[in-house]
Write an enzyme that holds these catalytic residues in place. Structure first.
Site, PDB file in Angstrom:
ATOM      1  N   ALA A 129      44.074  33.619  46.968  1.00 41.86           N
ATOM      2  CA  ALA A 129      43.877  34.229  48.294  1.00 41.86           C
ATOM      3  C   ALA A 129      42.637  33.648  48.962  1.00 41.86           C
ATOM      4  CB  ALA A 129      43.747  35.746  48.148  1.00 41.86           C
ATOM      5  N   TYR A 134      41.682  34.156  43.418  1.00 47.26           N
ATOM      6  CA  TYR A 134      41.237  32.784  43.738  1.00 47.26           C
ATOM      7  C   TYR A 134      42.173  32.151  44.771  1.00 47.26           C
ATOM      8  CZ  TYR A 134      39.750  27.948  42.660  1.00 47.26           C
ATOM      9  OH  TYR A 134      39.280  26.657  42.723  1.00 47.26           O
ATOM     10  N   GLY A 186      26.524  24.834  46.296  1.00 49.13           N
ATOM     11  CA  GLY A 186      26.961  24.734  44.896  1.00 49.13           C
ATOM     12  C   GLY A 186      26.973  23.319  44.365  1.00 49.13           C
ATOM     13  N   ARG A 189      26.096  21.379  39.785  1.00 49.75           N
ATOM     14  CA  ARG A 189      26.956  20.748  38.771  1.00 49.75           C
ATOM     15  C   ARG A 189      28.336  20.481  39.355  1.00 49.75           C
ATOM     16  NH1 ARG A 189      29.330  25.588  36.486  1.00 49.75           N
ATOM     17  NH2 ARG A 189      28.162  27.358  37.270  1.00 49.75           N
ATOM     18  N   ASP A 231      22.035  32.549  47.257  1.00 49.37           N
ATOM     19  CA  ASP A 231      23.376  33.056  46.967  1.00 49.37           C
ATOM     20  C   ASP A 231      24.241  32.930  48.228  1.00 49.37           C
ATOM     21  OD1 ASP A 231      25.620  34.604  46.383  1.00 49.37           O
ATOM     22  OD2 ASP A 231      24.469  36.072  45.229  1.00 49.37           O
ATOM     23  N   SER A 236      41.711  24.449  47.246  1.00 48.92           N
ATOM     24  CA  SER A 236      42.308  24.162  45.933  1.00 48.92           C
ATOM     25  C   SER A 236      43.824  24.132  46.106  1.00 48.92           C
ATOM     26  CB  SER A 236      41.936  25.278  44.955  1.00 48.92           C
ATOM     27  OG  SER A 236      42.777  25.242  43.813  1.00 48.92           O
TER      28      SER A 236
END
Ligand code: NAP
Length: 250
Positions: free
Chosen positions: A159, A157, A14, A17, A65, A144
């Site tokens: 979890a 998110y 990823g 960006r 992916d 995060s």
């Protein structure tokens, strides 16, 4: 800049960006060759690969992916063939689908878990045997603060990101004896497209909860990832490093 990753190969998910892109540039500036993937952003990814090459790095973008293990495994194998091995793995690809649990459908749940948590498994699983065999390597997982403190409407998110912290701890114990280090970073609110749908009101509310009174920058996260990638972090493993302007300090 100190070329502490000279001729090392970094594979990063990823990076078209946002935070991933900043990490790719920071690690290329430190001398690394970069193999990265993305899902939809063809033009941004071509531009990044060209930018990295202009910096003197070998660089290639792969449209893969992270939810698809077979495709990820082919990406890892091609990277090894192209660059001769893999030294640093950065699991960065991630999405949000914020919703109250009462309104969350199964696709909102599964797509976030599949991308963030299963994607981290897929890339790490595909690369881990190489790192173990060469008896060196670094894995950095982008978690995060949402995996550490409660943020409403992010149960899917949260979890996935808490799962990444557990994954990091467990794997660090498992592969430490092979000189493979595994750490996570846990950013707070960072100014990227991921936050584009936040209302101005919500944004203001968030900023009030941040002691440094601003959102973070992707480049600031990239500097932390660069430190963890290099030899200066050689005795650090199994940890999660918060970078959130103090938001979770209360
Ligand atoms: P972003 O700007 O939305 O970028 C997400 C990246 O992930 C893009 O390169 C995207 O590719 C890629 N991606 C998404 N799904 C993918 C899939 N299935 N397969 C392959 N690539 C996929 O997000 P960001 O803010 O930079 O976030 C990067 C990471 O940091 C994520 O793990 C996120 O959870 C974490 N994080 C962000 C914040 C924040 O405030 N921004 C805070 C804490 C943690 P395409 O461009 O091709 O779609």
């Amino acid at each position: 800049m100190n070329q502490f990753l000279h001729n090392k190969t970094v594979i990063i998910s990823g990076a078209s960006r946002g935070i991933g892109r900043a990490i790719a540039k920071e690690l290329a500036a430190a001398g690394a060759n970069i193999s990265f993937n993305y899902l939809t952003s063809d033009q941004d990814s071509d531009d990044l690969a060209n930018e990295l090459k202009a910096m003197g790095a070998k660089a290639k973008a792969f449209k893969v992916d992270v939810r698809d293990f077979k495709a990820v495994k082919s990406w890892v194998d091609e990277t090894k063939e192209l660059y001769g091995g893999i030294d640093v793995v950065v699991n960065n690809a991630g999405i949000i689908k914020d919703k109250a649990l009462a309104l969350m459908d199964t696709d909102d749940w599964h797509s976030v878990i599949n991308t963030n948590l299963n994607g981290t498994f897929n890339l790490t699983r595909a690369a881990i045997i190489s790192l173990i065999k060469q008896k060196s390597g670094v894995i950095i997982n982008v978690s995060s603060i949402s995996g550490m403190i409660g943020i409403s409407r992010q149960s899917n998110y949260s979890a996935s990101k808490a799962g990444i912290i557990g994954f990091t701890r467990s794997l660090a114990r498992e592969v430490g004896p092979y000189n493979v280090r595994v750490n996570a970073v846990a950013p707070g609110f960072i100014e990227t497209e991921m936050l584009k749908d936040l209302t101005d009101e919500y944004r203001e509310q968030m900023i009030k909860q941040i002691p440094l009174s601003r959102l973070g920058k992707a480049g600031e996260v990239a500097k932390l990832v660069a430190f963890l990638s290099g030899k200066d972090a050689g005795y650090i493993t199994g940890q999660t490093f918060v970078i959130d302007g103090g938001m979770s300090s209360a």
